[in-house]
Design an enzyme around this catalytic site. Structure first.
Site, mmCIF file in Angstrom:
data_model
loop_
_atom_site.group_PDB
_atom_site.id
_atom_site.type_symbol
_atom_site.label_atom_id
_atom_site.label_comp_id
_atom_site.label_asym_id
_atom_site.label_seq_id
_atom_site.Cartn_x
_atom_site.Cartn_y
_atom_site.Cartn_z
ATOM 1 N N GLU A 172 7.471 2.328 -6.305
ATOM 2 C CA GLU A 172 7.511 1.791 -5.002
ATOM 3 C C GLU A 172 7.815 2.903 -4.295
ATOM 4 O O GLU A 172 8.151 4.193 -4.477
ATOM 5 C CB GLU A 172 8.860 0.855 -5.080
ATOM 6 C CG GLU A 172 9.430 0.036 -3.735
ATOM 7 C CD GLU A 172 7.999 -0.489 -3.208
ATOM 8 O OE1 GLU A 172 7.030 -0.047 -2.966
ATOM 9 O OE2 GLU A 172 8.397 -1.730 -2.755
ATOM 10 N N ASP A 173 7.590 2.785 -2.952
ATOM 11 C CA ASP A 173 7.801 3.889 -1.718
ATOM 12 C C ASP A 173 9.297 3.879 -1.408
ATOM 13 O O ASP A 173 9.890 4.955 -1.463
ATOM 14 C CB ASP A 173 6.827 3.433 -0.671
ATOM 15 C CG ASP A 173 6.845 2.136 0.141
ATOM 16 O OD1 ASP A 173 7.619 1.423 -0.551
ATOM 17 O OD2 ASP A 173 6.348 2.002 0.975
ATOM 18 N N ARG A 218 0.748 -1.211 0.069
ATOM 19 C CA ARG A 218 0.011 -0.032 -0.127
ATOM 20 C C ARG A 218 1.044 1.379 0.060
ATOM 21 O O ARG A 218 0.578 2.517 -0.009
ATOM 22 C CB ARG A 218 -0.892 -0.139 1.387
ATOM 23 C CG ARG A 218 -1.907 -1.021 1.149
ATOM 24 C CD ARG A 218 -2.964 -0.841 2.497
ATOM 25 N NE ARG A 218 -2.267 -1.629 3.752
ATOM 26 C CZ ARG A 218 -2.545 -3.054 4.074
ATOM 27 N NH1 ARG A 218 -3.465 -3.543 3.385
ATOM 28 N NH2 ARG A 218 -2.069 -3.350 5.097
ATOM 29 N N GLY A 219 2.141 0.996 0.258
ATOM 30 C CA GLY A 219 3.171 2.355 0.498
ATOM 31 C C GLY A 219 3.061 3.216 -0.671
ATOM 32 O O GLY A 219 3.562 4.438 -0.202
ATOM 33 N N ARG A 236 0.604 6.629 7.444
ATOM 34 C CA ARG A 236 0.583 6.707 5.965
ATOM 35 C C ARG A 236 0.208 8.130 5.512
ATOM 36 O O ARG A 236 0.503 8.276 4.416
ATOM 37 C CB ARG A 236 -0.132 5.780 5.290
ATOM 38 C CG ARG A 236 0.040 4.158 5.429
ATOM 39 C CD ARG A 236 -0.380 3.125 4.578
ATOM 40 N NE ARG A 236 -0.209 2.136 4.986
ATOM 41 C CZ ARG A 236 0.811 1.207 4.665
ATOM 42 N NH1 ARG A 236 1.575 1.615 3.749
ATOM 43 N NH2 ARG A 236 0.927 -0.133 5.013
ATOM 44 N N ASP A 278 14.618 -1.174 0.065
ATOM 45 C CA ASP A 278 15.542 -1.395 0.971
ATOM 46 C C ASP A 278 16.694 -2.497 0.807
ATOM 47 O O ASP A 278 17.651 -2.115 0.137
ATOM 48 C CB ASP A 278 14.778 -1.853 2.358
ATOM 49 C CG ASP A 278 15.254 -2.165 3.732
ATOM 50 O OD1 ASP A 278 16.231 -1.417 4.039
ATOM 51 O OD2 ASP A 278 15.101 -2.996 4.638
ATOM 52 N N LYS A 295 17.453 3.105 0.288
ATOM 53 C CA LYS A 295 18.463 3.119 1.444
ATOM 54 C C LYS A 295 19.532 2.255 0.740
ATOM 55 O O LYS A 295 19.699 0.941 0.936
ATOM 56 C CB LYS A 295 17.936 2.178 2.346
ATOM 57 C CG LYS A 295 16.904 2.871 3.335
ATOM 58 C CD LYS A 295 16.379 1.905 4.470
ATOM 59 C CE LYS A 295 15.077 2.446 5.145
ATOM 60 N NZ LYS A 295 14.544 1.794 6.245
ATOM 61 N N ASP A 339 4.291 3.483 6.549
ATOM 62 C CA ASP A 339 3.722 2.966 7.676
ATOM 63 C C ASP A 339 4.470 2.358 8.762
ATOM 64 O O ASP A 339 5.694 2.043 8.634
ATOM 65 C CB ASP A 339 2.456 2.237 7.641
ATOM 66 C CG ASP A 339 2.956 0.576 7.428
ATOM 67 O OD1 ASP A 339 3.955 0.439 6.416
ATOM 68 O OD2 ASP A 339 2.745 -0.183 8.050
ATOM 69 N N THR A 370 12.007 -7.167 -2.983
ATOM 70 C CA THR A 370 10.890 -6.873 -3.459
ATOM 71 C C THR A 370 10.773 -6.746 -5.024
ATOM 72 O O THR A 370 9.947 -7.094 -5.676
ATOM 73 C CB THR A 370 9.997 -5.969 -2.760
ATOM 74 O OG1 THR A 370 10.065 -6.106 -1.183
ATOM 75 C CG2 THR A 370 8.422 -5.757 -3.188
ATOM 76 N N PHE A 380 14.633 3.858 9.949
ATOM 77 C CA PHE A 380 12.956 3.536 9.590
ATOM 78 C C PHE A 380 12.215 4.836 9.444
ATOM 79 O O PHE A 380 12.265 5.664 10.399
ATOM 80 C CB PHE A 380 12.459 2.623 10.759
ATOM 81 C CG PHE A 380 11.187 1.980 10.291
ATOM 82 C CD1 PHE A 380 11.032 0.955 9.420
ATOM 83 C CD2 PHE A 380 10.028 2.926 10.395
ATOM 84 C CE1 PHE A 380 9.879 0.240 8.981
ATOM 85 C CE2 PHE A 380 8.634 2.093 10.218
ATOM 86 C CZ PHE A 380 8.761 0.905 9.255
#
Ligand code: IMP
Ligand code: MG
Length: 170
Positions: free
Chosen positions: A95-96, A40-41, A161, A99, A127, A155, A103, A148
């Site tokens: 994508e948000d 959902r990001g 969010r 990392d 990152k 979130d 994904t 983070f």
């Protein structure tokens, strides 16, 4: 109530989104584009970016869940498949935050199975120090250190969010 620190304010995000939108319009000329947002990001970033682009931009969504294995190989599970037809189209995965890159590595290979015309990756944040999978990322909003972050779609236990900036707790 958690104490929230602003890391990247809304004006800075707006200015960077203007730049990314211009880059995308330059790269795609008058071609049509399909955004594939990772739920959902990426939702807020995807909509704000799309508003700035003059090309036709179709919206598709996919939902993924990553599991960290004990031996750090991990795996990615498909929670909600794409519903639209993307064959022969120009895909930009939205994508948000990237990392480890796990994904996106999975998603790019998954998308290729549908025979799109092209696939690029656009992320609001990266990152780089956490990267495990070498990934060619076409558009990056901001590179950040390993901490983070929340807000602008991201979130902490489904909270924060809707913050209009990127921040951190504490
Ligand atoms: P990767 O597969 O390790 O690249 O993980 C990427 C996913 O982890 C992102 O799509 C986010 O959903 C989540 N994530 C990683 N870092 C953060 C963070 O700092 N805040 C919120 N979510 C994060
Ligand atoms: Mg995500």
């Amino acid at each position: 109530m958690d104490d929230i620190k602003v890391l990247i304010n809304e004006a800075k995000i707006d200015a960077r989104l203007d730049e990314i939108a211009k880059e995308i319009m330059k790269d795609y000329k008058d071609e049509d584009i399909v955004f594939v947002g990772v739920l959902r990001g990426a939702a807020m970033f995807m909509i704000e970016l799309a508003k700035r682009i003059k090309n036709s931009v179709e919206f598709e969504f996919i939902q993924l869940e990553s599991y960290e294995g004990e031996n750090s190989t991990g795996n990615v599970k498909l929670k909600q498949e794409l519903t639209g037809k993307i064959e022969g189209k120009n895909i930009i995965i939205i994508e948000d935050i990237i990392d480890t890159g796990r994904t996106l590595e999975y998603l790019r290979e998954h998308i290729k199975k549908f025979n799109p015309k092209s696939v690029k990756i656009c992320t609001l944040l990266s990152k780089p120090s956490r990267r495990v999978f070498e990934l060619n990322v076409d558009y990056i909003g901001f590179s950040i250190p390993d901490e983070f972050v929340i807000g602008y779609g991201m979130d902490y236990n489904q909270k924060y969010r809707n913050l209009p900036f990127i921040g951190k707790i504490g």
